[in-house]
Design an enzyme around this catalytic site. Structure first.
Site, PDB file in Angstrom:
ATOM      1  N   ARG A 145       0.828  -1.208   0.000  1.00 40.74           N
ATOM      2  CA  ARG A 145       0.000   0.000   0.000  1.00 40.74           C
ATOM      3  C   ARG A 145       0.865   1.262   0.000  1.00 40.74           C
ATOM      4  NH1 ARG A 145      -1.791   0.753   4.388  1.00 40.74           N
ATOM      5  NH2 ARG A 145      -1.068  -1.044   5.603  1.00 40.74           N
ATOM      6  N   LYS A 181      -8.740  -1.841   0.893  1.00 39.48           N
ATOM      7  CA  LYS A 181      -8.535  -0.913   2.003  1.00 39.48           C
ATOM      8  C   LYS A 181      -9.214   0.431   1.754  1.00 39.48           C
ATOM      9  CE  LYS A 181      -6.310  -3.612   4.759  1.00 39.48           C
ATOM     10  NZ  LYS A 181      -7.064  -4.236   5.883  1.00 39.48           N
ATOM     11  N   HIS A 201     -10.703  -3.502  12.418  1.00 40.14           N
ATOM     12  CA  HIS A 201      -9.649  -4.150  11.628  1.00 40.14           C
ATOM     13  C   HIS A 201      -9.287  -5.423  12.369  1.00 40.14           C
ATOM     14  CE1 HIS A 201      -5.409  -3.977   9.664  1.00 40.14           C
ATOM     15  NE2 HIS A 201      -6.259  -4.640   8.906  1.00 40.14           N
ATOM     16  N   SER A 245      -1.486  -5.996   9.639  1.00 40.31           N
ATOM     17  CA  SER A 245      -1.002  -7.062   8.767  1.00 40.31           C
ATOM     18  C   SER A 245       0.258  -7.686   9.356  1.00 40.31           C
ATOM     19  CB  SER A 245      -0.703  -6.492   7.381  1.00 40.31           C
ATOM     20  OG  SER A 245      -0.169  -7.480   6.544  1.00 40.31           O
ATOM     21  N   LYS A 304      -3.772 -12.284  12.202  1.00 38.74           N
ATOM     22  CA  LYS A 304      -5.238 -12.279  12.123  1.00 38.74           C
ATOM     23  C   LYS A 304      -5.771 -13.450  11.307  1.00 38.74           C
ATOM     24  CE  LYS A 304      -6.249  -8.274  10.378  1.00 38.74           C
ATOM     25  NZ  LYS A 304      -4.860  -7.938   9.964  1.00 38.74           N
ATOM     26  N   THR A 305      -5.200 -13.640  10.114  1.00 37.29           N
ATOM     27  CA  THR A 305      -5.685 -14.702   9.231  1.00 37.29           C
ATOM     28  C   THR A 305      -5.337 -16.067   9.807  1.00 37.29           C
ATOM     29  OG1 THR A 305      -5.465 -13.287   7.288  1.00 37.29           O
ATOM     30  CG2 THR A 305      -5.555 -15.649   6.904  1.00 37.29           C
ATOM     31  N   ASP A 320     -10.297 -10.213   8.230  1.00 37.90           N
ATOM     32  CA  ASP A 320      -9.654  -8.890   8.222  1.00 37.90           C
ATOM     33  C   ASP A 320     -10.540  -7.722   8.630  1.00 37.90           C
ATOM     34  OD1 ASP A 320      -7.219  -7.413   7.711  1.00 37.90           O
ATOM     35  OD2 ASP A 320      -8.185  -6.612   5.941  1.00 37.90           O
ATOM     36  N   ARG A 377       1.078 -12.554  -1.512  1.00 32.08           N
ATOM     37  CA  ARG A 377      -0.314 -12.686  -1.061  1.00 32.08           C
ATOM     38  C   ARG A 377      -1.099 -13.651  -1.940  1.00 32.08           C
ATOM     39  NH1 ARG A 377      -2.414  -9.469   3.470  1.00 32.08           N
ATOM     40  NH2 ARG A 377      -0.893  -7.816   3.813  1.00 32.08           N
TER      41      ARG A 377
END
Length: 531
Positions: free
Chosen positions: A60, A200, A219, A239, A243-244, A258, A324
């Site tokens: 990003r 995002k 988030h 990130s 989380k995942t 997410d 990713r």
């Protein structure tokens, strides 16, 4: 290739967007994969996955995101965190982008942002790249085909990677721009092919809109006990904090990985898919996520692969550490079909501590939870943002500062109220370093993290003895069967206790200095929790 299904009253020309080449509306996955391959946007990989590279931008560009400064939002935007753009500059950007788009083919996806029909936002994504259409089709919620005949998007996002902005002409910082206009209900993205900007940008939009309806945008990932949506847990984190990985627990039902909302009815996923990091992904540690990299239409970004066999190299970060894969939620066998859960019984805040000071898990009081939520301490991991090549300790308020258009206290107050109303238990989990800082210590063992989290979520962790942490004041378990006792006391994992103490003092001082900015805006109980 057919143009696809669309509400006749909502074709692009009815939105003032005309003169384009072919416009392909709401193509399904096979058509999008075929188009992307035929247009040379990428390759078909093993199992039918789509392999692509995003070019110069592999993460990003948060410094290139702007919000149009108009009277309607002047008093509600956190301008210190959101760069302003004038309405005139945005209008010029839009006009120039439309001129650039003339004669070119585009792909349109009409989608929902939000699994709860009461709070969802109907959204149109217009993309120059076919695989961006595939990506966002995975990541947002897909209407039934019959619904498209009357679908009327409230917001439109236009993504044009070949358009270069002009800072002098468009009031931006560089040739790359992500601009949100709340009056025109329009988001423009230019000069970046990194697909994460699409999702995002939508998350930023929801973070602004939903607070007006009493929804707490988060988030976070989320899951619930199998067969029992009332037993829901949410996992805040930036990130790379897990989380995942941690929400994809085979013993629980995955709601999402997410972005979620917490409404008066419970938890709901904003998305319809997952966007998982693949660097060092293994079939042994994360079998279901690994398997998605060999499923039809999974988007695999920036992964090096064998040029003859197309076998993916999960350890090669020569393109980026931010490799990713994007896939629909139903590629995970235990994913929720509805994207809905109950009010969270557990609120978990994930931090990646590159200093090696924090314990693997700590129990927080509600006031301490607000302190750590507003602090948002973690480490940016390599590749997620441009220029980040190794873990960098940072304070990202609400565990998502780049996506927060309102002041942090707005979100903190909403979360505090919901925790108090529904009695959630709060935890801080460190997935970062132990035994020393980054470069000296090692990453927290995932097996230990999973064991501690499982005990927290099933309630058994509350039955063990706790000690008061001398640095942060939260409660830390002394022992848990199956977990090395030394991990629970980070000071014992360091070669030198004096070095640990010095590092801990340094981190405590950083927390205090960062939190000073919130003191004028918070309640006394949260001030008392400040260290």
């Amino acid at each position: 290739m057919t143009e696809g299904r669309v509400n006749p009253a909502m074709r692009l020309e009815h939105q003032g967007i005309s003169g384009l080449g072919r416009v392909y509306y709401n193509q399904l996955e096979p058509a999008l994969v075929n188009a992307a391959v035929q247009r040379g946007e990428g390759k078909l990989g093993l199992g039918g996955a789509f392999l692509c590279e995003t070019g110069r931008f592999t993460g990003r560009s948060p410094k290139d995101k702007f919000v149009v400064r108009s009277p309607s939002v002047e008093g509600t935007i956190w301008w210190e965190n959101n760069a302003p753009m004038t309405p005139a500059a945005f209008d010029q950007l839009y006009a120039d982008m439309l001129a650039h788009m003339q004669g070119r083919d585009y792909f349109v996806q009409d989608l929902y942002a939000g699994a709860d029909p009461t709070h969802r936002v109907d959204l149109r994504m217009v993309t120059e790249l076919a695989w961006h259409g595939l990506f966002i089709r995975h990541l947002l919620r897909r209407p039934e085909r019959a619904e498209l005949d009357s679908f009327a998007p409230a917001w439109t996002v236009i993504n044009c990677p070949t358009f270069k902005a002009d800072p002098a002409r468009h009031g931006c910082r560089s040739e790359t721009v992500i601009a949100l206009n709340f009056d025109r209900k329009l988001i423009l993205i230019a000069n970046t092919a990194y697909a994460g900007e699409n999702k995002k940008a939508v998350f930023t939009l929801l973070n602004y809109l939903l607070t007006d309806t009493g929804v707490m945008p988060m988030h976070c990932s989320a899951n619930h006990a199998i067969g029992n949506p009332v037993d829901t847990a949410v996992f805040f984190g930036l990130s790379g904090t897990g989380k995942t990985t941690l929400s994809a627990d085979p013993s629980r039902t995955l709601i999402g990985d997410d972005e979620h909302g917490w409404s008066d009815r419970g938890t709901f996923n904003f998305e319809g898919g997952c966007y998982a990091k693949t660097i060092n992904l293994s079939a042994e540690a994360e079998p279901e996520i690994f398997a998605t990299t060999h499923r039809f239409a999974t988007v695999v970004e920036n992964m090096v692969h064998n040029p003859e066999t197309f076998v993916l190299d999960f350890e090669d970060d020569s393109l980026t550490a931010n490799t990713r894969c994007a896939y629909p939620l139903d590629y995970i066998s235990n994913a929720s079909a509805t994207g809905l859960g109950g009010h969270p019984k557990h609120v978990v805040m994930l931090t990646c501590d590159a200093f090696g000071v924090l314990p693997p898990i700590a129990r927080l009081t509600p006031a301490q939870a607000m302190y750590h939520f507003l602090s948002g301490f973690t480490s940016k991991v390599a590749g997620t943002e441009r220029g980040v090549t190794e873990p960098q300790p940072t304070f990202s308020t609400c565990f998502g500062a780049p996506f927060m258009p309102r002041r942090p206290e707005v979100y903190g107050k909403l979360l505090e109220e919901k925790i108090a109303k529904h009695g959630a238990t709060c935890w801080l989990v460190n997935t970062g370093w132990t035994g020393g800082a980054y470069g000296v210590g090692k990453r927290m063992p995932i097996k230990a993290t999973r064991a501690l989290l499982a005990a927290a979520l099933d309630g058994s962790l509350n039955a063990v003895n706790f000690r008061k942490d001398p640095n942060f004041g939260f409660d830390v378990p002394v022992a848990l069967a199956g977990v090395d006792d030394a991990l629970l006391d980070p000071r014992r994992t360091w070669g030198s206790a004096a070095d640990y103490d010095a590092q801990a003092r340094k981190l405590v001082a950083m927390f205090a200095a960062n939190f000073a900015q919130y003191l004028p805006f918070i309640d006394d109980d949260v001030k008392a929790a400040a260290i």
